[in-house]
Scaffold this active site. Structure first.
Site, PDB file in Angstrom:
ATOM      1  N   HIS A  76       0.933  -1.158  -0.434  1.00 33.95           N
ATOM      2  CA  HIS A  76       0.324   0.169   0.329  1.00 33.95           C
ATOM      3  C   HIS A  76       0.943   0.985  -0.228  1.00 33.95           C
ATOM      4  CE1 HIS A  76      -3.949  -2.024   1.765  1.00 33.95           C
ATOM      5  NE2 HIS A  76      -3.073  -2.641   1.217  1.00 33.95           N
TER       6      HIS A  76
ATOM      7  N   GLU B 136       0.843   4.281   1.656  1.00 27.99           N
ATOM      8  CA  GLU B 136       0.911   4.168   3.002  1.00 27.99           C
ATOM      9  C   GLU B 136       2.410   3.092   3.816  1.00 27.99           C
ATOM     10  OE1 GLU B 136      -1.650   3.555   2.305  1.00 27.99           O
ATOM     11  OE2 GLU B 136      -3.170   4.706   3.740  1.00 27.99           O
TER      12      GLU B 136
ATOM     13  N   CYS C 173      -6.104   2.016   5.725  1.00 23.89           N
ATOM     14  CA  CYS C 173      -7.262   0.628   6.497  1.00 23.89           C
ATOM     15  C   CYS C 173      -6.211   0.472   7.296  1.00 23.89           C
ATOM     16  CB  CYS C 173      -6.238  -0.436   4.878  1.00 23.89           C
ATOM     17  SG  CYS C 173      -4.982  -1.055   5.531  1.00 23.89           S
TER      18      CYS C 173
ATOM     19  N   CYS D 224      -2.738   0.026   7.258  1.00 21.95           N
ATOM     20  CA  CYS D 224      -1.785   0.907   7.278  1.00 21.95           C
ATOM     21  C   CYS D 224      -1.671   1.824   8.501  1.00 21.95           C
ATOM     22  CB  CYS D 224      -1.871   1.939   6.020  1.00 21.95           C
ATOM     23  SG  CYS D 224      -1.780   0.568   4.681  1.00 21.95           S
TER      24      CYS D 224
END
Length: 150
Positions: free
Chosen positions: A54, A56, A84, A87
């Site tokens: 992801h 992040e 999410c 993260c």
């Protein structure tokens, strides 16, 4: 720089992710005092065949390697979508000072929705959180991406 400047940069990363066929989420990690951008990335889940790639997580990884430290307490993260749970937990472990996100994610978010990671009594660190920055623009790129895929 102001928050919208960094979010604009995160949106550029989201657009690049979309061009690669990734879910268009972008992130920029900034040193708070100087405003220096330490890392920027868009999702690379499909490209790397890595469910943790992801935006992040990628910027946190890059900045911690560059700094030689697993903690980034004087850094701020700008991301186009509410993080999410994965993260949000990475943000807590990195001890980021501030999280600024664009679009809210009622289905997959882990900050203002779902498990609300930073509200858990077992979390070691909770950053300052500002949601809804450039929300319309951030949501539009995601809605457009998913509309094309249906």
């Amino acid at each position: 720089m102001i928050e919208t400047d960094f979010m604009t940069q995160a949106l550029a990363e989201a657009r690049a992710a979309k061009a690669r066929g990734e879910v268009p989420v972008g992130a920029v990690l900034v040193e708070a005092a100087s405003g220096a951008v330490l890392a920027r990335a868009g999702n690379r889940v499909e490209e790397l065949s890595d469910p943790t790639a992801h935006a992040e997580v990628l910027v946190i990884r890059e900045a911690t390697v560059a700094r030689g430290d697993v903690r980034l307490p004087q850094c701020d993260l700008y991301v186009t979508l509410e993080p999410c749970a994965l993260c949000a937990t990475a943000i807590a472990y990195a001890r980021l000072r501030k999280l600024v996100f664009g679009a809210y994610d009622p289905k997959g978010g882990g900050v203002d929705h779902g498990p609300r990671i930073f509200d858990q009594p077992t979390i070691h660190h909770a950053p300052e959180v500002i949601g809804g920055v450039m929300e319309t623009e951030c949501a539009a790129i995601l809605k457009g991406f998913f509309a094309q895929r249906r």
